[in-house]
Design an enzyme around this catalytic site. Sequence first.
Site, short mmCIF file in Angstrom:
data_model
loop_
_atom_site.label_atom_id
_atom_site.label_comp_id
_atom_site.label_asym_id
_atom_site.label_seq_id
_atom_site.Cartn_x
_atom_site.Cartn_y
_atom_site.Cartn_z
N LYS A 273 -26.02 -2.63 35.14
CA LYS A 273 -26.79 -2.53 36.37
C LYS A 273 -26.15 -3.33 37.49
CE LYS A 273 -30.38 -5.81 34.78
NZ LYS A 273 -31.81 -6.00 34.59
N LYS B 104 -19.46 -0.82 28.84
CA LYS B 104 -20.89 -0.52 28.93
C LYS B 104 -21.32 -0.24 30.38
CE LYS B 104 -25.10 -2.88 27.78
NZ LYS B 104 -25.73 -4.11 27.33
N LYS C 6 -22.08 -16.65 33.02
CA LYS C 6 -22.82 -16.74 34.28
C LYS C 6 -22.36 -17.93 35.12
CE LYS C 6 -26.95 -14.09 33.19
NZ LYS C 6 -28.41 -14.07 33.07
#
Length: 331
Positions: A198, A195, A113
């Site tokens: 979102k 994967k 992040k």
Amino acid sequence: MEEKVLYSAAQPSGNLTIGNYIGAIRNWVNLQHEFTCYYAIADMHAITVRQDPAQLRHRTLELAALYIACGIDPAQCTLYVQSNVSAHAELAWVLNTLTYVGEMERMTQFKDKSLKHPENVNMGLMDYPVLMAADILLYQTDLVPVGIDQRQHLEITRDIAARFNNRYGETFRLPEGYIVKEGAKINSLQDPLHKMSKSDENPNASVYLSDDRDTVMRKFKRAVTDSDNCVVASEEKPGVTNLLNIYSAFKNCTVAEAEKQFEGKGYGDFKTAVGETVADVLAPIQAEQKRLLADKQYLADILKRGEENAFRTARKTLSKVYRKVGFYRGE
Ligand code: TRP
């Protein structure tokens, strides 16, 4: 024997995908009958990256409505908003004093992040795992259903809890990961080796729980497959395999049964069937979510009840912690 305590939470940031539904929410629904479940909406975690305040508030309510629409029964479990229970922040502060800067700097998600938001590497982002530890430990949790990306956070939770127990005496139960057996991993429709996420920038890669039927159909039609037009799962056919996984997860059948059903059929028919199956599951959930969102008072009441329930348990743990660390509590 007392029921085991199971804890999980999700952030009210971004749109949930069918991967989140199969991998998490649908399992939560089943688990509520087996364990004493706490399900939180982790808005305090969400603000570790910038959020628009009005949108955050709205998404919190949307997520609560979605959970209930998916079958989470507020009478069976404790459904609440993290920031409504101040004990989370309070316990996180104490746990901070047993957590080392170096170990937080080494956390994979923090590193990822930080690279993604280099302009906003704030203390909250670094402290994210400690707040998560507080979430889990406040409820004397036995089990945390975690995917691979959260496993490191569960490990650090156990480390911090053990450290506290060593220093101050037995206080926290050490939680274990709960691996859900069923629920195949759902991958991106455009890049089926990764994967479904979102936050994918390609809007065709993910099917969102909020997608209407036309959008769902279109996304499946455009899903990446291969050229041999044969509906079987294999390592060389990640796209078709992913679609078979999605189909069987939504149809509650095995991949072998699904393969059999599409024997002799081509990708066109297959993709249409996958799209319809998914859209058929999503439609009633969306309708129920919409109905719930129109009744704000009902949702407020449910979340209030959840908050009170959560607070009752959390307060016990926090009082014990405050006593053990030597905070003055009056006579
Ligand atoms: N970090 C988790 C996620 O983004 C959400 C979360 C917050 C959580 N607190 C938790 C998950 C406690 C499990 C237990 O997915």
